[in-house]
Design an enzyme around this catalytic site. Sequence first.
Site, PDB file in Angstrom:
ATOM      1  N   ARG A 257      49.089  42.994  37.901  1.00  0.00           N
ATOM      2  CA  ARG A 257      48.711  42.911  36.484  1.00  0.00           C
ATOM      3  C   ARG A 257      49.286  44.135  35.774  1.00  0.00           C
ATOM      4  O   ARG A 257      48.811  45.242  35.967  1.00  0.00           O
ATOM      5  CB  ARG A 257      47.177  42.913  36.414  1.00  0.00           C
ATOM      6  CG  ARG A 257      46.601  42.498  35.086  1.00  0.00           C
ATOM      7  CD  ARG A 257      45.142  42.927  34.988  1.00  0.00           C
ATOM      8  NE  ARG A 257      45.054  44.343  34.690  1.00  0.00           N
ATOM      9  CZ  ARG A 257      44.095  45.159  35.140  1.00  0.00           C
ATOM     10  NH1 ARG A 257      43.145  44.724  35.927  1.00  0.00           N
ATOM     11  NH2 ARG A 257      44.093  46.427  34.795  1.00  0.00           N
ATOM     12  N   HIS A 261      43.274  45.016  31.968  1.00  0.00           N
ATOM     13  CA  HIS A 261      42.575  43.788  32.392  1.00  0.00           C
ATOM     14  C   HIS A 261      42.474  42.807  31.216  1.00  0.00           C
ATOM     15  O   HIS A 261      42.858  41.653  31.301  1.00  0.00           O
ATOM     16  CB  HIS A 261      41.187  44.145  32.921  1.00  0.00           C
ATOM     17  CG  HIS A 261      40.290  42.969  33.080  1.00  0.00           C
ATOM     18  ND1 HIS A 261      40.491  42.005  34.043  1.00  0.00           N
ATOM     19  CD2 HIS A 261      39.189  42.575  32.383  1.00  0.00           C
ATOM     20  CE1 HIS A 261      39.552  41.075  33.933  1.00  0.00           C
ATOM     21  NE2 HIS A 261      38.769  41.396  32.925  1.00  0.00           N
ATOM     22  N   TYR A 270      42.152  54.295  35.463  1.00  0.00           N
ATOM     23  CA  TYR A 270      41.940  54.092  36.908  1.00  0.00           C
ATOM     24  C   TYR A 270      43.210  53.807  37.716  1.00  0.00           C
ATOM     25  O   TYR A 270      43.125  53.524  38.898  1.00  0.00           O
ATOM     26  CB  TYR A 270      40.887  52.993  37.149  1.00  0.00           C
ATOM     27  CG  TYR A 270      41.167  51.671  36.457  1.00  0.00           C
ATOM     28  CD1 TYR A 270      42.005  50.727  37.034  1.00  0.00           C
ATOM     29  CD2 TYR A 270      40.580  51.369  35.230  1.00  0.00           C
ATOM     30  CE1 TYR A 270      42.255  49.521  36.413  1.00  0.00           C
ATOM     31  CE2 TYR A 270      40.824  50.158  34.581  1.00  0.00           C
ATOM     32  CZ  TYR A 270      41.656  49.247  35.179  1.00  0.00           C
ATOM     33  OH  TYR A 270      41.909  48.044  34.566  1.00  0.00           O
TER      34      TYR A 270
HETATM   35  C1  LIG Z   1      30.497  35.657  37.288  1.00  0.00           C
HETATM   36  C2  LIG Z   1      31.147  36.768  36.541  1.00  0.00           C
HETATM   37  N1  LIG Z   1      30.906  38.037  36.884  1.00  0.00           N
HETATM   38  C3  LIG Z   1      31.493  39.047  36.209  1.00  0.00           C
HETATM   39  C4  LIG Z   1      32.317  38.786  35.138  1.00  0.00           C
HETATM   40  C5  LIG Z   1      33.002  39.917  34.405  1.00  0.00           C
HETATM   41  N2  LIG Z   1      34.421  39.912  34.777  1.00  0.00           N
HETATM   42  C6  LIG Z   1      35.339  39.319  33.992  1.00  0.00           C
HETATM   43  S1  LIG Z   1      36.855  39.359  34.684  1.00  0.00           S
HETATM   44  C7  LIG Z   1      36.302  40.203  36.031  1.00  0.00           C
HETATM   45  C8  LIG Z   1      37.241  40.580  37.137  1.00  0.00           C
HETATM   46  C9  LIG Z   1      37.995  39.425  37.668  1.00  0.00           C
HETATM   47  O1  LIG Z   1      38.961  39.881  38.575  1.00  0.00           O
HETATM   48  P1  LIG Z   1      39.878  38.870  39.332  1.00  0.00           P
HETATM   49  O2  LIG Z   1      39.097  37.748  39.867  1.00  0.00           O
HETATM   50  O3  LIG Z   1      40.678  39.659  40.295  1.00  0.00           O
HETATM   51  O4  LIG Z   1      40.814  38.257  38.183  1.00  0.00           O
HETATM   52  P2  LIG Z   1      41.803  39.007  37.188  1.00  0.00           P
HETATM   53  O5  LIG Z   1      40.990  39.404  36.001  1.00  0.00           O
HETATM   54  O6  LIG Z   1      42.392  40.163  37.887  1.00  0.00           O
HETATM   55  O7  LIG Z   1      42.812  37.984  36.815  1.00  0.00           O
HETATM   56  C10 LIG Z   1      34.939  40.421  35.938  1.00  0.00           C
HETATM   57  C11 LIG Z   1      34.145  41.129  36.970  1.00  0.00           C
HETATM   58  C12 LIG Z   1      32.525  37.434  34.792  1.00  0.00           C
HETATM   59  N3  LIG Z   1      33.328  37.075  33.798  1.00  0.00           N
HETATM   60  N4  LIG Z   1      31.941  36.445  35.517  1.00  0.00           N
END
Ligand SMILES: Cc1ncc(C[n+]2csc(CCOP(=O)(O)OP(=O)(O)O)c2C)c(N)n1
Length: 359
Positions: A257, A261, A270
């Site tokens: 990425r 985020h 970070y």
């Molecule tokens: C069930 C849930 N827990 C927490 C969140 C907050 N949150 C949004 S994105 C994220 C991280 C997701 O990381 P990843 O699965 O690696 O996907 P990326 O964003 O890197 O594409 C979190 C913890 C959420 N949206 N849904």
Amino acid sequence: MPRETKYHGEIEHLQVMDKDGKIDEEEKPAISEGELKEMYWYMILTRKFDEKALKLQRQGKLGTYASSKGQEAAQVGPALAMDEKDWLFPSFREQGAYFVRGKSMIEFIQYWRGDERGTANEDRPENFVISVPVGSQIPHAVGAAWAAKKQGDNVASLVFFGDGATSEGDFHEGMNFAGTFNIPTVFLCQNNQYAISMPRKDQTGSDTLAQKALAYGFEGIQVDGNDVLATYKATKDALEKAREENKPTMIEAVTYRREDHTTADDASRYRDKEEVERWKEKDPIKRLKAYMMEKKIVEKSWFKEKAKEAEEKVEEAVDKADKVEDQDIEDIFQHHYKEMPEEHKKQLEELKSGKRGGK
Ligand SMILES: Cc1ncc(C[n+]2csc(CCOP(=O)(O)OP(=O)(O)O)c2C)c(N)n1
């Protein structure tokens, strides 16, 4: 005595095209020059959309936005490998896959402006709506494929999720169900190295994410996620296996990425610049361009033309999205319940009378 397992703990890592665009001819999928051009087009379109979306957000013209910069090959390759009738279950970062599948950029902008009409998919229900809750789309994808199998439809579902989602219960439930009941689902994990600020190494003790599939009784494969030929090939094979043999597969696309985020994040807090720079070298668009140039598939000017065309398409979509009439305030209350509950009716009345703001 150690017990022998089917996979002996080995996970294949597929790369067809290296970071300089050099091809491993043995691994190259059967693909025409036209298809290569299509891959390039969707990747550059996604990149240009992304750049514009970030600008719009900074200008206050878009809500939160999750960039896909650097992940174009991990989205466009798999989406192009799908059959039209296969089901797509995206999370919130899969604009590249959506565009390949015909989702309009106008609707996409609407969605990130908080207008739920942007998720409308009545005309193509196989393009499922964006899922913001991490991992919740995984059981949906398995359920849809299960239903399709029961109905005798020869289709598969493909679900995108991130490395962070592999720690969610939904991931394990979906994988377990698919492995147990032979469900035609392809689990496509975009391992972009971070779940917001949490690095991949703190997410799990597994060497690879792909190996998690082994515990559920099916194949897991790791691919270079910045190599569009590898993501295409692995997904095409996995979808065929799903449709023909009702076997699920997990694909871990190793990518990065490059942006924050979302626009609500500041990744410089970070991770260091050098790391981002290192991944820039592995840019998925640059390497496909290098390959196409080397093979003289197009003239150099073609790439400029496509970049310009993509920018124009994006501008056109933004103009059109700006002209979309505001949604009706009542829409906020739609799609929750078949019959609107009393409390919602009351709130709606208050909104309409101006007591709670709104139009
Ligand atoms: C069930 C849930 N827990 C927490 C969140 C907050 N949150 C949004 S994105 C994220 C991280 C997701 O990381 P990843 O699965 O690696 O996907 P990326 O964003 O890197 O594409 C979190 C913890 C959420 N949206 N849904």
